[in-house]
Write an enzyme that holds these catalytic residues in place. Structure first.
Site, mmCIF file in Angstrom:
data_model
loop_
_atom_site.group_PDB
_atom_site.id
_atom_site.type_symbol
_atom_site.label_atom_id
_atom_site.label_comp_id
_atom_site.label_asym_id
_atom_site.label_seq_id
_atom_site.Cartn_x
_atom_site.Cartn_y
_atom_site.Cartn_z
ATOM 1 N N CYS A 108 0.838 -1.208 0.000
ATOM 2 C CA CYS A 108 0.000 0.000 0.000
ATOM 3 C C CYS A 108 0.873 1.259 0.000
ATOM 4 O O CYS A 108 1.021 1.903 -1.023
ATOM 5 C CB CYS A 108 -0.942 -0.016 1.198
ATOM 6 S SG CYS A 108 -2.209 -1.287 1.110
ATOM 7 N N GLU A 144 3.719 1.389 2.672
ATOM 8 C CA GLU A 144 4.885 1.096 3.497
ATOM 9 C C GLU A 144 6.094 0.826 2.612
ATOM 10 O O GLU A 144 5.976 0.283 1.526
ATOM 11 C CB GLU A 144 4.605 -0.102 4.410
ATOM 12 C CG GLU A 144 4.477 -1.426 3.701
ATOM 13 C CD GLU A 144 3.255 -1.526 2.800
ATOM 14 O OE1 GLU A 144 3.318 -2.308 1.833
ATOM 15 O OE2 GLU A 144 2.264 -0.820 3.048
#
Length: 828
Positions: A472, A474
């Site tokens: 996503c 990170e």
């Protein structure tokens, strides 16, 4: 001048130069089917058929992997060490699982017996018969499964795994205070139903094959020192397991080669016969050896990808990292030799894209399904960015991938463009034109910031440059790091229990610690100090159990095949989950910054400074969900400085909360000699967290979604996107491991190319302010409401959630409403 002032600058469009067409009769020409008229060079008839099959095929559950694994464990558990058990089970799967090659495929291999078929992982969480019945009949995220398979699973799989799953190991040992906080929705736990995920590869697998890895493994076995190294025996077991895993991957590929040759014998179309023979040739070479051309490079990655998600990982799949950079040397070499054309390369990339789309995430149940309900398996292709030497990473393959994304318009793989200061404006403009299509792809990342984030965490500069985003938002060092997302933290819920002296008002149970009756607090600082005490208590509870879970996976669920392809695991003789990688990071994802900031702003301004209303009045209003208190709620909504409007009153609170989240999490030790870091990610968990949260001081009603990532609260950013990015620019995002910003625009704002340029200036401006990530929904509220009313007319409507895209019609009503409630920006 700085793009911060949105100066319109002249644009020099990069010329996209097609590579020379392959000469007729050139050696190795296996692309016989030419593009037909009125069809784009990438979206040829083959790709149309493959896409149609992928989009229309219903997701299903396969019990094959569970049956093979269960039978193997019944016969062998206790005979071998845990690493050897996992490796031998992987070999059993690679030898015996059904393999599939579709009529049009060039890239081959499935996790299940057919496309869109998903296996289960009973060693992680063993689904019940009731789970399967729900999954088979529910409206959203439905997985079909036959009643016969359900009965077989209930008879052969469930009885063996009762009491043996990782989920049961976890929940049978957690302390009562952790359980209460978990049930209250103060946090979630990722490893509750899956193995730790979110990792990505570097370029190593394009330089060496499994036979090379086997040689390296055996070299380290021969160097083991059983006299002086007390861990030598454990290392031997791990290295032997890695060696077997390499063999298993080769066996799996060879079986595909055999099938391709078998199909070629019965195929009447000479063009397809040639393709099948080429597929066999490719599968005989990779993954045993390093790839020699683009076709082999893509197939090499795909076999490794399949290996890692078949071996263990329940969901959150492996990622290819900077795939365009990895493919570019093969593409450029073949184009210069005349053995590959641009159209042929795009066809191969399209085949890969569709292959990823054929792999929905394994099903989730319970709280995990509520926090992250999607078919998306979070494979995120990083496009652009910088190379390990710091130079520009954009190439012709980068543009090819953008074209494929636009043409295919499918759910997976996720994709992101990485825009550094040195990234050409032409590439940003091309990405902007794709963003305005309204598919929710690509998201946009700032390498200049996330490289510094990783350097701050102790990575070398070169390793940080080679890193990026895995799922996503990170980030980690690709191919060299285990960066584990341990779960989400419900920050507004921490404030809620603070306002209730540690009690969860929804259950009436103690979920935190007693920090005092808020009615007796004399100043905002006293309230905030109580909030900090609750925060540290909750975070420490989560970290204690996360460390316990890490040890459970290191002991009972090693991943020897994944360990082979992550650097330093072989040289250390340690597993991916046991400190083998060069870097070992744990993240806690904090959710609801906007909601908690706005709530604290209300408390500070109205209760303590202006005394507009008392703490008693506010708590009473919250307890009855503002029923009968609409006047008070309207005063809150209209007379409070809220985050996201470049207002220092609210923004200073956001900065304080952000810094205190860092202080609570950053540097806490994990089990691998490194530490936890902060990550501001929500996926869809901000919707689940809202469902377990009562009304909040910012005027939000009970059950409504909280804010996602670092985005402002829904409807509270009233001064336009420029002020949103100014507010977020006040956070020192380089201290985190990722932040998320969602913005929504009406499509009419991006009709002209000049409008796309303005979007590029907005992105550049945010990144100049230190922004880590930004993503866009280009869709108006009317369209979303129409899709709710007539879903059959909007089957392909993709929207951006929080870190990934999903089909609007596959989302439940709460998720749909969350997107609708986001601020609709009508000015850029």
């Amino acid at each position: 001048m700085s793009p911060l002032f949105f100066v319109l600058m002249s644009f020099n469009e990069k010329q996209i130069i097609s590579s020379p067409e392959r000469p007729a009769g050139a050696e190795g020409n296996f692309y016989q089917k030419k593009t037909t008229n009125n069809i784009g060079p990438g979206m040829n008839e083959r790709i149309r058929r493959l896409r149609k099959q992928s989009v229309e095929m219903q997701e299903s559950l396969s019990i094959e992997r569970a049956l093979i694994t269960t039978r193997f464990y019944k016969e062998n558990y206790g005979k071998y060490s845990e690493p050897m058990m996992r490796a031998l089970n992987f070999m059993e799967l690679c030898k015996n699982k059904t393999i599939y090659i579709g009529p049009d495929e060039l890239i081959v291999g499935e996790r299940g017996p057919v496309p869109k078929a998903v296996p289960t992982f009973p060693e992680l969480t063993c689904h019940s018969v009731e789970d399967f019945q729900v999954l088979n009949t529910r409206e959203q995220q439905r997985y079909t499964i036959s009643q016969n398979d359900i009965a077989t699973y209930g008879r052969e799989v469930i009885p063996y795994w009762e009491g043996r799953t990782m989920r049961e190991r976890i929940f049978s040992h957690v302390p009562a205070e952790w359980q209460r906080a978990y049930e209250a929705g103060l946090f979630t736990e990722f490893m509750e139903q899956r193995a730790p995920g979110h990792t990505a590869l570097d370029g190593a697998i394009y330089q060496k094959g499994m036979l090379d890895y086997k040689k390296e493994i055996n070299d380290h076995i021969n160097r083991l020192d059983f006299l002086n190294d007390p861990e030598a025996t454990g290392k031997l077991e791990q290295l032997k397991a890695m060696d077997i895993s390499c063999d298993a991957a080769i066996v799996f590929a060879e079986r595909h080669a055999d099938l391709a040759e078998e199909l070629a014998q019965s195929e009447s179309d000479p063009e397809r016969v040639a393709e099948l023979k080429r597929i066999a040739e490719v599968c005989r070479w990779v993954p045993a050896n390093a790839p020699r051309n683009m076709w082999e490079a893509i197939q090499m990655y795909w076999f490794v990808h399949l290996g890692t998600i078949t071996e263990l990982n329940g969901w959150d799949a492996m990622n290819s990292g900077h795939f365009d950079q990895h493919l570019t040397p093969f593409y450029e070499k073949e184009c210069s030799e005349g053995t590959l054309s641009r159209d042929e390369a795009r066809e191969l990339i399209s085949c890969f894209w569709i292959k990823v789309n054929n792999h929905p995430a394994p099903p989730k149940v319970g709280i995990t399904a509520r926090e992250s309900g999607t078919f998306n398996d979070f494979t995120n292709i990083n496009i652009g960015g910088v190379k390990p030497d710091g130079s520009d990473g954009v190439s012709e393959v980068s543009y090819l991938m953008l074209e494929v994304i636009e043409e295919l318009h499918i759910l997976q793989p996720g994709n992101s463009v990485h825009i550094a200061k040195g990234t050409p404006d032409a590439f940003l403009q091309a990405a902007g034109k794709l963003i305005r299509q309204g598919h929710g792809y690509p998201s946009v990342f700032n390498p200049d910031v996330y490289i510094q984030e990783m350097v701050n965490q102790g990575k070398s500069l070169q390793d940080a440059r080679e890193g990026g985003c895995s799922g996503c938002i990170e980030v980690g060092a690709f191919g060299k790091e285990a960066y584990l997302l341990t779960g989400y933290l419900n920050v507004p819920k921490v404030l809620e229990i603070t306002l209730n002296n540690g009690i969860d008002p929804l259950s009436g149970k103690l979920a935190g610690i007693e920090t005092g009756d808020p009615r007796k607090f004399m100043c905002f600082e006293e309230l905030y100090d109580a909030f900090l005490k609750q925060l540290h208590f909750v975070v420490d509870q989560k970290i204690r159990v996360s460390n316990y879970i890490d040890q459970m996976f290191a002991k009972y669920a090693p991943a020897p095949f994944l360990s082979v392809v992550i650097e330093d695991c072989i040289s250390k003789g340690k597993d991916y989950y046991n400190g083998g990688p060069r870097y070992n990071t744990n993240y806690i994802q904090c959710t609801g910054l906007g909601t908690v900031t706005d709530s604290l702003s209300v408390l500070k301004k109205h209760v303590f400074e202006e005394q507009t209303f008392s703490m008693e009045s506010l708590l009473t209003a919250l307890a009855r969900n503002f029923e009968g208190d609409e006047v008070l709620r309207q005063r809150i909504v209209n007379r409070t400085p809220f985050f996201g409007n470049d207002n220092d009153y609210a923004d200073s609170i956001a900065v304080k909360v952000y810094n205190d989240l860092l202080a609570a999490i950053e540097g806490k030790p994990n089990t691998k000699g490194e530490c936890f870091h902060l990550n501001m990610l929500s996926t869809t968990c901000h919707v689940y967290f809202g469902l377990v949260l009562g009304a909040t001081p910012n005027g939000r009603f009970a059950g409504k979604s909280i804010s996602d990532g670092t985005s402002p609260s829904h409807g509270c950013d009233t001064h336009g996107p420029t002020n949103v990015i100014r507010s977020l620019g006040k956070l020192d995002q380089k201290k985190s491991g990722g932040t998320l910003l969602n913005l929504r625009f009406v499509p009419s704002l991006l009709k002209r190319d000049k409008d796309v340029e303005k979007l590029g200036h907005l992105i550049r401006s945010y990144f100049e302010l230190g922004g880590h990530h930004i993503q866009f929904n280009i869709v108006d509220t009317a369209t979303l409401l129409a899709a709710q009313k007539c879903p059959e007319d909007y089957k392909d409507l993709l929207v951006r959630m929080a870190g990934y895209s999903d089909y609007f019609n596959d989302m439940n009503a709460d998720l749909q409403q969350e997107v609708i409630d986001r601020t609709q920006n009508e000015v850029l």
